[in-house]
Write an enzyme that holds these catalytic residues in place. Sequence first.
Site, short mmCIF file in Angstrom:
data_model
loop_
_atom_site.label_atom_id
_atom_site.label_comp_id
_atom_site.label_asym_id
_atom_site.label_seq_id
_atom_site.Cartn_x
_atom_site.Cartn_y
_atom_site.Cartn_z
N VAL A 27 39.76 -3.22 -21.25
CA VAL A 27 40.32 -1.77 -21.70
C VAL A 27 39.57 -1.26 -22.66
O VAL A 27 39.31 -0.11 -22.53
CB VAL A 27 41.87 -2.27 -22.26
CG1 VAL A 27 42.45 -1.02 -22.77
CG2 VAL A 27 42.79 -2.85 -21.35
N PRO A 182 29.48 20.90 10.97
CA PRO A 182 29.14 21.40 12.27
C PRO A 182 30.44 22.05 12.80
O PRO A 182 30.65 22.35 14.19
CB PRO A 182 28.94 20.30 13.08
CG PRO A 182 29.64 19.06 12.17
CD PRO A 182 29.51 19.48 10.95
N ASP A 205 29.72 32.55 8.69
CA ASP A 205 28.87 32.55 10.10
C ASP A 205 29.63 32.17 11.24
O ASP A 205 30.91 31.52 10.96
CB ASP A 205 27.91 31.36 9.90
CG ASP A 205 26.60 31.79 9.58
OD1 ASP A 205 26.05 33.15 9.33
OD2 ASP A 205 25.66 30.85 9.09
N LYS A 227 26.65 35.19 14.15
CA LYS A 227 25.76 35.74 15.21
C LYS A 227 25.95 34.72 16.42
O LYS A 227 26.31 33.59 16.37
CB LYS A 227 24.07 35.20 14.57
CG LYS A 227 23.89 36.17 13.48
CD LYS A 227 22.68 35.34 13.13
CE LYS A 227 22.20 35.94 11.55
NZ LYS A 227 21.20 35.10 10.86
N GLY A 259 26.43 23.89 9.48
CA GLY A 259 25.65 22.82 9.45
C GLY A 259 25.05 22.73 7.70
O GLY A 259 26.08 22.97 6.79
N ASP A 260 23.83 22.76 7.42
CA ASP A 260 23.21 22.60 6.20
C ASP A 260 22.53 24.15 6.12
O ASP A 260 21.82 24.26 6.92
CB ASP A 260 22.27 21.52 6.08
CG ASP A 260 21.80 21.28 4.66
OD1 ASP A 260 22.31 20.58 3.77
OD2 ASP A 260 20.79 22.16 4.52
N MET A 334 19.02 25.47 18.98
CA MET A 334 18.98 26.53 19.51
C MET A 334 18.04 26.36 20.72
O MET A 334 17.13 27.19 21.19
CB MET A 334 18.09 27.55 18.45
CG MET A 334 19.22 27.86 17.40
SD MET A 334 18.11 28.78 16.00
CE MET A 334 17.36 27.57 15.19
C1 LIG Z 1 20.66 28.71 13.36
S1 LIG Z 1 20.71 27.05 13.81
C2 LIG Z 1 21.85 26.57 12.28
C3 LIG Z 1 21.62 25.08 11.84
C4 LIG Z 1 22.47 24.59 10.78
N1 LIG Z 1 22.04 25.13 9.67
C5 LIG Z 1 22.67 23.04 10.73
O1 LIG Z 1 22.26 22.59 9.80
O2 LIG Z 1 23.23 22.52 11.63
C6 LIG Z 1 22.00 27.11 14.92
C7 LIG Z 1 21.92 25.85 15.79
O3 LIG Z 1 22.68 24.62 15.43
C8 LIG Z 1 23.14 23.73 16.42
N2 LIG Z 1 24.54 23.69 16.14
C9 LIG Z 1 25.21 23.99 15.04
N3 LIG Z 1 26.54 23.77 15.19
C10 LIG Z 1 26.89 23.07 16.29
C11 LIG Z 1 27.94 22.42 16.91
N4 LIG Z 1 28.86 22.22 16.41
N5 LIG Z 1 27.69 22.04 18.21
C12 LIG Z 1 26.46 21.88 18.67
N6 LIG Z 1 25.34 22.56 18.22
C13 LIG Z 1 25.52 23.06 17.22
C14 LIG Z 1 22.83 24.68 17.60
O4 LIG Z 1 21.57 23.98 18.08
C15 LIG Z 1 22.91 25.99 17.27
O5 LIG Z 1 22.11 26.86 18.01
#
Ligand SMILES: C[S@@+](CC[C@H](N)C(=O)[O-])C[C@H]1O[C@@H](n2cnc3c(N)ncnc32)[C@H](O)[C@@H]1O
Length: 434
Positions: A27, A182, A205, A227, A259-260, A334
């Site tokens: 404590v 994702p 996004d 996009k 994503g990141d 992509m």
């Molecule tokens: C412009 S990049 C961005 C990546 C993002 N910054 C990341 O860290 O995941 C976009 C690409 O991420 C991938 N992506 C992102 N989310 C996804 C998902 N839920 N399922 C499959 N592919 C994904 C695909 O290849 C997509 O064309």
Amino acid sequence: MGDLKSALPVVLDLTGRLVAVFGGGPVTGRRLRAFLDEGAVVRLVSPWVCEEVQDLLAEHPERVTWLQRDYAGPADLEGAWLVHTATGDPDVDTAISSDSHALRVWCVDATDSRATAASIPARTHVITPDGAVTVAVHGGGDPLLATTVRDGIDLALRNGGLDLRRHRTRGAGWVALVGGGPGDDGLLTVRGHELLASADVVVVDRLAPRGVVSRLPASVRIIDVGKTTGHHPVPQDRINAILVEEAERGHAVVRLKGGDPYVLGRGGEERLACEAHGIPVEVVPGVTSAVSVPAAAGIPLTHRGVAKAFTVVSGHEQIPTLPPGSDHTLVLLMGVSTLRASANALVAEGRSANCPVAIIERGYLPTQRVTIGTLADIADLALFRGVESPAVVVVGDVVRLAHDDLPQRTMTSSPGASTSTTSPTALTSTRTGV
Ligand SMILES: C[S@@+](CC[C@H](N)C(=O)[O-])C[C@H]1O[C@@H](n2cnc3c(N)ncnc32)[C@H](O)[C@@H]1O
């Protein structure tokens, strides 16, 4: 004994002030850490100390003096602004408490909070974008009640259940570039939720977690700059300008990205654009699709004895520079529109035509679908199945570890899953030749 129900909470600044602490058990360890974190100088009186206290003595030799003995009377309280006792001996604690009372020094008896006029509430410290908040809850002598309420407020502050926007005085704006993961709401970080809870404007996004966005209060302005492949409704320069303009108007702006932010996400450009205008920017990492989307298909990018390293690329032009063995995993983001060219280039650069390939479309979303083949046939399979972006392409031996029962596992929280496209049968039929 004071009337705890009517206790007045007071905030003490302990910086450089002496706290006399009695007892050396766990404590004391917890409280000693809190006193030292607040900058106090401590006189510790105890014949023995536990490991945690020992560590604190070693960490702060200049601020803790340890008198290795029992309580020796009011002289031990001299000069203290605050006394804390947890000796484990009720008689000693009572003596320390009443001696403190006689000297008009506040004393906390940690083993019996009702025994003294002072007690330490359950606390949490939350850093919000608008400043740090300390929450202190006094449970009327019931520590469990206090910690339960404290935890509830802490959670509400962190996840946006407690909306801070209404209390903000309009000052300088800021931008947070938040990695949304994702697409699954659960894969957004706690810090991401905290910042969304403070945002006036959210610039979002296409691949950001839409469920989270849909639950934002109506007072939050959503700017959709999503996009789609080949179609960029809002150019990057304009996105940068939106962030700057909104922050310059004094708004708290969250740029919620898929994503990141720093993995093929142009987060660096957005940060630089804000910084060029003197706007404070916080970058919150996200769960990148490069790693998580393969995981949603049961594919670890490295696996002992199968693959030791992986490389993430955005297009097939980098392929000549990549390690050729199928024990080095490649992740293509992509990569759908250039899939045939990528597969051909990988074979031309020395990978086996039988090297396994997986395409995971819409990872973690209700319509997730996995197609598995080899470098030789993946482009035809993708054409046959109408594979579309967003998708992550994984090339390498680790693809053999993909889950056959994948759709059920990933779809449990997604009632909208399409069984026709994600059924194990469809998955199995695409695995021929791997
Ligand atoms: C412009 S990049 C961005 C990546 C993002 N910054 C990341 O860290 O995941 C976009 C690409 O991420 C991938 N992506 C992102 N989310 C996804 C998902 N839920 N399922 C499959 N592919 C994904 C695909 O290849 C997509 O064309």
